[in-house]
Design an enzyme around this catalytic site. Sequence first.
Site, PDB file in Angstrom:
ATOM      1  N   CYS A  59      19.544  32.103 -23.804  1.00 32.87           N
ATOM      2  CA  CYS A  59      20.894  32.489 -24.204  1.00 32.87           C
ATOM      3  C   CYS A  59      21.496  30.933 -24.466  1.00 32.87           C
ATOM      4  CB  CYS A  59      21.638  32.869 -22.657  1.00 32.87           C
ATOM      5  SG  CYS A  59      21.728  31.535 -21.684  1.00 32.87           S
TER       6      CYS A  59
ATOM      7  N   CYS B 172      21.386  28.101 -21.759  1.00 30.55           N
ATOM      8  CA  CYS B 172      19.674  27.745 -21.941  1.00 30.55           C
ATOM      9  C   CYS B 172      19.448  26.827 -23.144  1.00 30.55           C
ATOM     10  CB  CYS B 172      18.807  29.057 -21.524  1.00 30.55           C
ATOM     11  SG  CYS B 172      18.773  29.679 -19.850  1.00 30.55           S
TER      12      CYS B 172
ATOM     13  N   HIS C 251      18.263  31.749 -15.000  1.00 30.37           N
ATOM     14  CA  HIS C 251      17.416  32.334 -15.934  1.00 30.37           C
ATOM     15  C   HIS C 251      16.118  31.553 -15.961  1.00 30.37           C
ATOM     16  CE1 HIS C 251      20.961  33.631 -18.887  1.00 30.37           C
ATOM     17  NE2 HIS C 251      21.183  34.061 -17.530  1.00 30.37           N
TER      18      HIS C 251
ATOM     19  N   GLU D  53      14.165  30.077 -18.222  1.00 35.54           N
ATOM     20  CA  GLU D  53      14.108  28.928 -18.701  1.00 35.54           C
ATOM     21  C   GLU D  53      14.724  27.820 -17.712  1.00 35.54           C
ATOM     22  OE1 GLU D  53      15.513  31.789 -22.060  1.00 35.54           O
ATOM     23  OE2 GLU D  53      15.633  31.546 -19.665  1.00 35.54           O
TER      24      GLU D  53
END
Length: 122
Positions: A96, A99, A68, A70
Amino acid sequence: MDIARLVASRSTCIRRQVGAVLVKDKNILATGYNGTPTGIAHCDTRGCLREKHKVPSGQRHELCLGLHAEQNAIIQAAKHGINIAGSILYCTNAPCVICAKMLINSGIKEIVYLEGYPRRLS
């Protein structure tokens, strides 16, 4: 947030392009976009398992080889020895759950995002 959108345009994910920017004291510390780890074929060339199996958004993340945005921003900061504690994350999508936990433990003090993220906890 415009910079996060620009960073998202580098994503090689065929399902969703996400960009993240870590900022502290009006300085950009690190950026990240969603995509596969260095040296692994990108989804836009090799295909996507989640897409192939029609997995709904927000589910079965373990099938995805990508990271991801992040996560990549945190990794880039760590790789270059940049302290991100007390910074603000600007992201094109809400993190999410996984994360979000990483961001909390990284000491990120605020998260600003443009769009929500589908979550189903039941």
